[in-house]
Design a protein around this motif. Structure first.
Motif, PDB file in Angstrom:
ATOM      1  N   GLY A 184       0.779  -1.232   0.000  1.00  0.00           N
ATOM      2  CA  GLY A 184       0.000   0.000   0.000  1.00  0.00           C
ATOM      3  C   GLY A 184       0.810   1.280   0.000  1.00  0.00           C
ATOM      4  N   HIS A 185       2.099   1.198  -0.192  1.00  0.00           N
ATOM      5  CA  HIS A 185       2.937   2.396  -0.187  1.00  0.00           C
ATOM      6  C   HIS A 185       2.750   3.194  -1.471  1.00  0.00           C
ATOM      7  N   CYS A 186       3.246   4.408  -1.458  1.00  0.00           N
ATOM      8  CA  CYS A 186       3.094   5.346  -2.576  1.00  0.00           C
ATOM      9  C   CYS A 186       4.459   5.763  -3.116  1.00  0.00           C
ATOM     10  N   LEU A 187       4.434   6.326  -4.309  1.00  0.00           N
ATOM     11  CA  LEU A 187       5.605   7.022  -4.821  1.00  0.00           C
ATOM     12  C   LEU A 187       5.607   8.391  -4.160  1.00  0.00           C
ATOM     13  N   ASN A 188       6.640   8.686  -3.407  1.00  0.00           N
ATOM     14  CA  ASN A 188       6.749   9.972  -2.726  1.00  0.00           C
ATOM     15  C   ASN A 188       7.368  10.998  -3.665  1.00  0.00           C
TER      16      ASN A 188
END
Length: 175
Positions: A105-109
């Motif tokens: 569930g992580h994002c591109l920061n």
């Protein structure tokens, strides 16, 4: 592994001095983030009108971040960016296509500056050329952006132009 042979004088770039390391550490950057990969190097030069970096021994000192097919230069005092050949639109761009970026569930920061990127242990990207943002980011699953860049990102995540659309009249079948 990056092949530095294709970049003029990159093998001869000096490494960061103790003063640079001390400054980065005082700014909250860990030594592991400084170490890379890729390692941060130094360059002297100027940003040309086309956005490319021109080496000049008498020019300002820039931090150089070798990427797979380009080098991104950052001048910490002015905040200016330059590239070697304009192939990269962001620092840390390889994260865009890395599966681990989006796992669990992580994002591109998307971060505001190379300093913020280094403080985040290189987790994400720093956009250098906003004109390419739509084409390069339109297929990204999830993005997390610092609040100061939100309106800029929303502006640039629009198609640069849409085609004019016409409606064709319906043709009747000939019997």
């Amino acid at each position: 592994m990056t092949n530095f042979a294709s970049y003029p004088n990159l093998g001869g770039y000096p490494r960061l001095t103790q003063n640079h390391l001390d400054w980065l550490c005082a700014q909250g950057v860990s030594l592991s983030a400084v170490r890379g990969p890729p390692m941060i190097l130094l360059a002297h030069g100027v940003r040309a009108a086309d956005g490319c970096f021109e080496h000049d021994a008498d020019g300002q000192q820039w931090l150089a971040f070798p990427e797979h097919d380009d080098v991104i230069y950052w001048q910490p005092r002015s905040g200016e960016f330059a590239t070697w050949n304009n192939r990269r639109f962001a620092l840390g761009e390889d994260a865009i296509h890395a599966a681990a970026t989006y796992s669990f569930g992580h994002c591109l920061n998307i971060l505001e500056s190379p300093l913020e990127w280094l403080r985040a242990s290189r987790d994400g990207i720093v956009i250098v050329d906003w004109d390419q943002a739509f084409d390069r980011l339109r297929d990204v699953q999830r993005i997390a952006v610092v609040e100061s860049l939100l309106s800029k990102l929303e502006h640039h995540l629009q198609p640069p132009r849409l085609p004019e659309i016409f409606v064709l009249p319906r043709r009747e079948a000939v019997a």
